[in-house]
Design an enzyme around this catalytic site. Structure first.
Site, PDB file in Angstrom:
ATOM      1  N   ASP A  67      -1.005 -34.123  37.955  1.00  0.00           N
ATOM      2  CA  ASP A  67      -1.549 -35.389  37.469  1.00  0.00           C
ATOM      3  C   ASP A  67      -0.965 -36.596  38.182  1.00  0.00           C
ATOM      4  O   ASP A  67       0.009 -36.481  38.943  1.00  0.00           O
ATOM      5  CB  ASP A  67      -1.335 -35.495  35.951  1.00  0.00           C
ATOM      6  CG  ASP A  67       0.042 -35.022  35.494  1.00  0.00           C
ATOM      7  OD1 ASP A  67       0.944 -34.933  36.343  1.00  0.00           O
ATOM      8  OD2 ASP A  67       0.197 -34.744  34.306  1.00  0.00           O
ATOM      9  N   ASN A 136       3.181 -33.921  21.848  1.00  0.00           N
ATOM     10  CA  ASN A 136       1.898 -33.716  21.159  1.00  0.00           C
ATOM     11  C   ASN A 136       1.187 -32.463  21.668  1.00  0.00           C
ATOM     12  O   ASN A 136       0.034 -32.223  21.335  1.00  0.00           O
ATOM     13  CB  ASN A 136       0.994 -34.952  21.343  1.00  0.00           C
ATOM     14  CG  ASN A 136       0.677 -35.235  22.804  1.00  0.00           C
ATOM     15  OD1 ASN A 136       1.050 -34.453  23.681  1.00  0.00           O
ATOM     16  ND2 ASN A 136      -0.017 -36.324  23.066  1.00  0.00           N
ATOM     17  N   HIS A 138       0.564 -31.743  24.860  1.00  0.00           N
ATOM     18  CA  HIS A 138      -0.225 -31.881  26.091  1.00  0.00           C
ATOM     19  C   HIS A 138       0.370 -31.064  27.230  1.00  0.00           C
ATOM     20  O   HIS A 138       1.580 -30.833  27.285  1.00  0.00           O
ATOM     21  CB  HIS A 138      -0.446 -33.354  26.486  1.00  0.00           C
ATOM     22  CG  HIS A 138       0.745 -34.066  27.054  1.00  0.00           C
ATOM     23  ND1 HIS A 138       0.987 -35.410  26.852  1.00  0.00           N
ATOM     24  CD2 HIS A 138       1.769 -33.645  27.841  1.00  0.00           C
ATOM     25  CE1 HIS A 138       2.082 -35.758  27.482  1.00  0.00           C
ATOM     26  NE2 HIS A 138       2.577 -34.710  28.090  1.00  0.00           N
ATOM     27  N   GLU A 143      -4.635 -34.329  26.780  1.00  0.00           N
ATOM     28  CA  GLU A 143      -4.170 -34.793  25.482  1.00  0.00           C
ATOM     29  C   GLU A 143      -4.904 -34.055  24.348  1.00  0.00           C
ATOM     30  O   GLU A 143      -6.010 -33.519  24.564  1.00  0.00           O
ATOM     31  CB  GLU A 143      -4.439 -36.296  25.366  1.00  0.00           C
ATOM     32  CG  GLU A 143      -3.653 -37.141  26.366  1.00  0.00           C
ATOM     33  CD  GLU A 143      -2.207 -37.353  25.958  1.00  0.00           C
ATOM     34  OE1 GLU A 143      -1.419 -36.388  26.045  1.00  0.00           O
ATOM     35  OE2 GLU A 143      -1.860 -38.474  25.581  1.00  0.00           O
TER      36      GLU A 143
HETATM   37  C1  F6R Z   1       3.949 -34.039  34.164  1.00  0.00           C
HETATM   38  C2  F6R Z   1       3.071 -33.608  33.105  1.00  0.00           C
HETATM   39  C3  F6R Z   1       3.447 -33.707  31.652  1.00  0.00           C
HETATM   40  C4  F6R Z   1       4.902 -33.339  31.355  1.00  0.00           C
HETATM   41  C5  F6R Z   1       5.190 -33.473  29.859  1.00  0.00           C
HETATM   42  C6  F6R Z   1       6.636 -33.174  29.527  1.00  0.00           C
HETATM   43  O1  F6R Z   1       3.328 -33.873  35.419  1.00  0.00           O
HETATM   44  O2  F6R Z   1       2.011 -33.190  33.400  1.00  0.00           O
HETATM   45  O3  F6R Z   1       2.586 -32.861  30.921  1.00  0.00           O
HETATM   46  O4  F6R Z   1       5.143 -32.039  31.782  1.00  0.00           O
HETATM   47  O5  F6R Z   1       4.895 -34.779  29.436  1.00  0.00           O
HETATM   48  O6  F6R Z   1       7.443 -34.128  30.124  1.00  0.00           O
HETATM   49  P1  F6R Z   1       9.022 -34.030  30.095  1.00  0.00           P
HETATM   50  O7  F6R Z   1       9.400 -32.903  30.964  1.00  0.00           O
HETATM   51  O8  F6R Z   1       9.496 -35.354  30.659  1.00  0.00           O
HETATM   52  O9  F6R Z   1       9.418 -33.839  28.664  1.00  0.00           O
END
Ligand code: F6R
Length: 235
Positions: A67, A136, A138, A143
């Site tokens: 992303d 959440n 994701h 989302e």
């Molecule tokens: C990042 C991504 C997100 C993260 C998720 C967890 O490229 O796609 O889905 O993997 O938000 O983030 P952290 O590791 O910072 O808790």
């Protein structure tokens, strides 16, 4: 599904690097699906150390990231392209031309989404997809919703995601409110999926995702259907 419980973040990072490293050794020209966020940083450090030791060679690896924020240029230090360069690509012998992050500044975002899916298809799909999980549920920026979206798409970020990610920005208002994310098709079509989750605050959503009902309201729950899912977690 294989769940590996580790003692701490260092162990989690080493175990994740073991799996990613094994993928590169067994198929030097593999396609790695990569993630940003804080959880994979330790694994990326481990991979860099193994490259420096001469144990890993990234020269034939291709990468596709999950992303990117809309509106951030690749040189913006909050962009995911910048994150990948500084946390991994700049420190190993990967060919930067073979590293792919969706563009958050494409003039035609829909065309960029289509280009990204075509690219993944032309590469023959993803060999190993690394994922973190949001509070959440994701994965990527898919989302919670009442449906799953298959293709790469533009997404309006939820409040909890903006809040969680505001720790990297000067304020909540500075966090981009939309992003481009790989959809569920490319993720679920990956030959292997590796999900990493670190911290007590991730335990509840991890339990829901791995053992609760499969629902787009908990996007990661779809991973229960993946035939080769490894989860590495620590509290
Ligand atoms: C990042 C991504 C997100 C993260 C998720 C967890 O490229 O796609 O889905 O993997 O938000 O983030 P952290 O590791 O910072 O808790």
């Amino acid at each position: 599904m294989k769940v590996i419980h580790t003692e701490n973040y260092e162990q989690l990072s080493r175990q994740a690097a073991n799996i990613i490293g094994a993928q590169i050794i067994s198929k030097p020209n593999c396609v790695l699906g990569l993630a940003t966020g804080s959880t994979p940083i330790g694994a990326y450090k481990e991979l860099i150390a193994r490259y420096e030791n001469g144990d890993l060679d990234f020269s034939e690896v291709t990468s596709v990231n999950l992303d990117e924020y809309c509106g951030l240029t690749p040189d913006n230090d909050q962009s995911y392209r910048y994150f990948m360069n500084t946390n991994l690509f700049d420190h190993v012998n990967i060919n930067k031309d073979k590293t792919n992050v969706p563009s958050g500044i494409a003039e035609d975002p829909e065309a960029e989404c289509e280009r990204y899916d075509r690219l993944i298809e032309e590469l023959g799909g993803i060999d190993l997809q690394l994922l973190g999980i949001g509070h959440n549920g994701h994965i990527g920026f898919n989302e919670p919703d009442d449906k799953y979206t298959k293709a790469t798409h533009i997404v309006e970020l939820g409040k909890s995601t903006i809040e969680a990610n505001s720790r990297f920005f000067a304020s909540y208002d500075d966090v981009p409110k939309s992003a481009i994310t790989m959809g569920m098709k490319s993720i679920m079509n990956a030959k292997k999926v590796l999900l990493v989750a670190s911290g007590k605050d991730k335990q509840e959503i991890l339990k829901k995702a791995l053992y609760g009902p499969i629902t787009p309201n908990v996007p990661a729950s779809i991973l229960q259907l993946h035939p080769d899912l490894t989860v590495i977690e620590c509290q």
